[in-house]
Design an enzyme around this catalytic site. Structure first.
Site, PDB file in Angstrom:
ATOM      1  CE1 TYR A 108      -4.358   0.007  -0.543  1.00  0.00           C
ATOM      2  CE2 TYR A 108      -4.081  -2.085   0.594  1.00  0.00           C
ATOM      3  CZ  TYR A 108      -4.836  -1.232  -0.195  1.00  0.00           C
ATOM      4  OH  TYR A 108      -6.064  -1.633  -0.648  1.00  0.00           O
TER       5      TYR A 108
ATOM      6  CD  GLU B  45      -3.746 -31.270   9.760  1.00  0.00           C
ATOM      7  OE1 GLU B  45      -3.264 -32.406   9.882  1.00  0.00           O
ATOM      8  OE2 GLU B  45      -4.501 -30.954   8.821  1.00  0.00           O
TER       9      GLU B  45
ATOM     10  CG  ASP C 225      -6.679 -34.151  10.064  1.00  0.00           C
ATOM     11  OD1 ASP C 225      -6.846 -34.302  11.281  1.00  0.00           O
ATOM     12  OD2 ASP C 225      -7.255 -33.273   9.390  1.00  0.00           O
TER      13      ASP C 225
END
Lengths: 437, 437
Positions: A180, A266, A318
């Site tokens: 920006y 996780e 997982d």
């Protein structure tokens, strides 16, 4: 009031607690009876942590620790590119030297040009001895005088000037802030982001040395005390919410810990379960999560924990290809930032669970396993071709099992045995059996 | 080391600092000269905070504070449905009473049926006096004996039994955990999530009373001390990273603060800037962000801060329709959880910035403004029809200006004047002028 609600820990052979969860599943909590006393588990964990801290001379871990590109082969260090952490004043003077050089080049009538290391995928290489991806030495010229590169050269000069300001002011900004400051020139953020990575390579320093930080996602609780921008943070006193991992690792210091291991989780649901159950008080550990894909701040924080405290890192992800991929990003780095792999990666992370072999071993009910999609299976097969998987025989076997059974499962699948199965049975048993790869 | 790097605050009329940022933009920092001394700003802020804490008898805020549905109109409280925070033991006994009732119904040969409040959009109403969305009293039967509702009735019974277990164990779980306890029955998480909201309405308690929490996203720093699960947290000592807002608000207590206001920030980049600059030490405040769309934990936390500390809440959001929408979710609630609006919403949030009129007022450069897409403009026009916007004339004007100019801007657009413009000029000037709506 908070005290009154403090969790009463379910005793291991408490028949009441079995009855409580009896209507959850027809059977009592599986495997709970196999658990030894906590003190027995702690003794063996302590031995393991000691072996990581002071590895016997013959162990392969000893050799791995101090390895640099130059150790692996002198020719490699000449043909590969890595960056290091530089102090703000070094970054500042490196930029000043570079601009002095460019000015001389202009004054002598030659215009100016940046020599920018290539970050394309053909310029990547996995070094098994280092167990990470590094950047090869290809680079390209970015002359100001060429129509095709004048914009990129201008952007590069502008980014360098902005970084120089950050050094002078000693403040941190985000990539978005950087963009920006000059929207007209950068046009969109991918352009300023890409040049920022170029500038890291160009100056030979890590992105965090440039004081440009990514937004933070990670949280930490457990047996560690550290300073964040001068404030001392005791992570055993961070309630269930935990402490947000600071975006600027250079302001983190003074680490103290009596933990025996780091538990890398996780997902935040599992993190919350462990934080609420104060798992770290039963088994002294530091628990961190990046809530999914690891961000740079969490990777840097994990690396700092591991390298300063010399603790084993155990990962709970997982049981699917993405869990393993997340593990690999922590362990070996992402291709996108391979030039910074030495500073972002944490070697020797152990895969604790949920592993594909756990599904049968812990009798995860069929309805809590999910079928893998075509894309999942393809990702799994692709991972089998990756060097960082191939070098660990145990991982290959697990991944082959996953692809063969075409089944995946989330950490939450353990909730089918009761909400506290993870903290009360699964993890203690894993620790007791030192069941990691 | 962390000390050495502590930020030197840039003095307001320091010509050096102007020179520092001079190459960022051609002009010196705009409006910096208009800033009065901090002590002057603080005095008027204190008066404002006092007026919120002890409003004069004639002010409309007095009337607003204790309003309930019954105050607005006795008929409303009969036709609208709201839930309250219940203790764990009350939730437990309510469930037990319900099941006793169902058992009697079965034993008397009538089978059983749940009476579930409807959460469809036709059953919503905005109450201007309360300034929030509430649920009307329509409800439907969910009989076990009907083929069309037997599954949903079974799921409802199952969720109630799981919640009952959470009450007994006094633990918190996530929606995902809940889903995984019976994947076969729930099939996918949207089904268990929807029934969970039904169960809240059914029992007449908030979702957080059920001990089912959403994952946390929010962070907080600044002048507040609170307890999280028994640990005392001092948010002035949380570095740049801040404290993660706890997912379970019922374990948050013992609030102490000398802040004059709460600064609600949409994005974490702005949060980081303010935390690193220790803005809260210059202007005593509590800074919180949910990193985008507000999550339930952050909304509950804000509400608790506001209601216990009685501080004004000032919001710093992007100047686009989504910024205003975020403000409205904090302020009036989302339709999805309207039954819980009394417990989730924070009344009387002030829109500090970035407001559409600020773009010209603070001379935000053209290239840092973004054109609004067709979708943006449509969202803006839709918002103009919403009751919560219409009741604030200032907001209507700002939104009309946004839709008319078709320009939006992010908070980061202020970086075009220098990275610290937000904390050094923009916010202090806003506070000095009490420029909020």
């Amino acid at each position: 009031m908070a005290d009154k609600r403090k969790r009463r820990r379910v005793e291991h052979h408490d028949s009441d607690s079995d009855a409580d969860t009896a209507h959850l599943t027809p059977k009592p909590l599986p495997f709970q009876k196999r658990l030894k006393s906590d003190s027995g588990i702690l003794t063996s964990l302590k031995q393991f942590a000691d072996s990581i801290r002071d590895p016997p001379a013959s162990s392969s871990t000893t050799k791995k620790k101090p390895l640099t590109l130059a150790d692996v082969s002198p020719s490699l260090s000449a043909t590969c590119r890595e960056v290091t952490d530089l102090s703000l004043s070094s970054v500042q003077s490196t930029i000043e030297t570079l601009f002095l050089f460019l000015t001389k080049s202009i004054l002598s009538g030659n215009g100016f040009s940046f020599t920018v290391p290539s970050r394309s995928s053909s310029n990547h290489i996995y070094i098994p001895e280092l167990d990470r991806i590094v950047l090869k030495d290809k680079s390209s010229l970015r002359p100001f005088s060429s129509v095709s590169s004048v914009r990129k050269a201008t952007i590069t000069a502008r980014i360098l000037s902005l970084i120089h300001q950050l050094c002078i002011k000693s403040i941190h900004v985000t990539k978005r802030d950087l963009f920006y400051t000059d929207v007209k020139l950068f046009q969109d953020q991918t352009q300023s982001d890409a040049v920022l990575d170029d500038v890291s390579c160009l100056l030979g320093c890590t992105r965090s040395s440039l004081n440009v930080v990514a937004s933070e996602k990670g949280i930490v609780v457990g047996r560690v005390i550290f300073s964040d921008n001068g404030d001392m943070i005791d992570c055993t006193k961070m309630g269930v919410g935990g402490k947000a991992i600071p975006p600027n690792i250079d302001r983190v210091g003074d680490l103290q810990s009596d933990a025996l291991f780091i538990l890398l989780v996780e997902k935040d649901a599992a993190f919350m379960r462990l934080a609420e159950d104060r798992f770290y008080n039963r088994f002294p550990c530091i628990i961190i999560t990046a809530k999914g894909q690891p961000d740079v701040a969490t990777r840097l924080f994990l690396r700092k924990l591991k390298s300063e405290l010399k603790l084993p890192v155990l990962a709970l992800v997982d049981s699917d290809p993405y869990g393993l991929k997340i593990l690999s990003v922590y362990g070996c780095g992402s291709k996108n930032m391979s030039y910074d792999s030495a500073n972002l990666t944490t070697p020797d992370i152990k895969w604790l669970g949920i592993r594909p072999s756990d599904l049968d071993k812990y009798k995860i009910p069929e309805q809590c396993r999910l079928p893998m999609s075509e894309q999942d299976i393809k990702t799994g097969k692709d991972l089998l071709e990756e060097d960082f998987v191939k070098k660990n025989h145990g991982w290959v076997q697990e991944l082959e099992l996953m692809v063969k059974t075409k089944q995946k499962a989330e950490i939450q699948a353990l909730s089918s045995f009761g909400f506290q199965y993870l903290s009360e049975v699964y993890l203690p048993l894993k620790l007791q059996q030192q069941d990691w790869l």
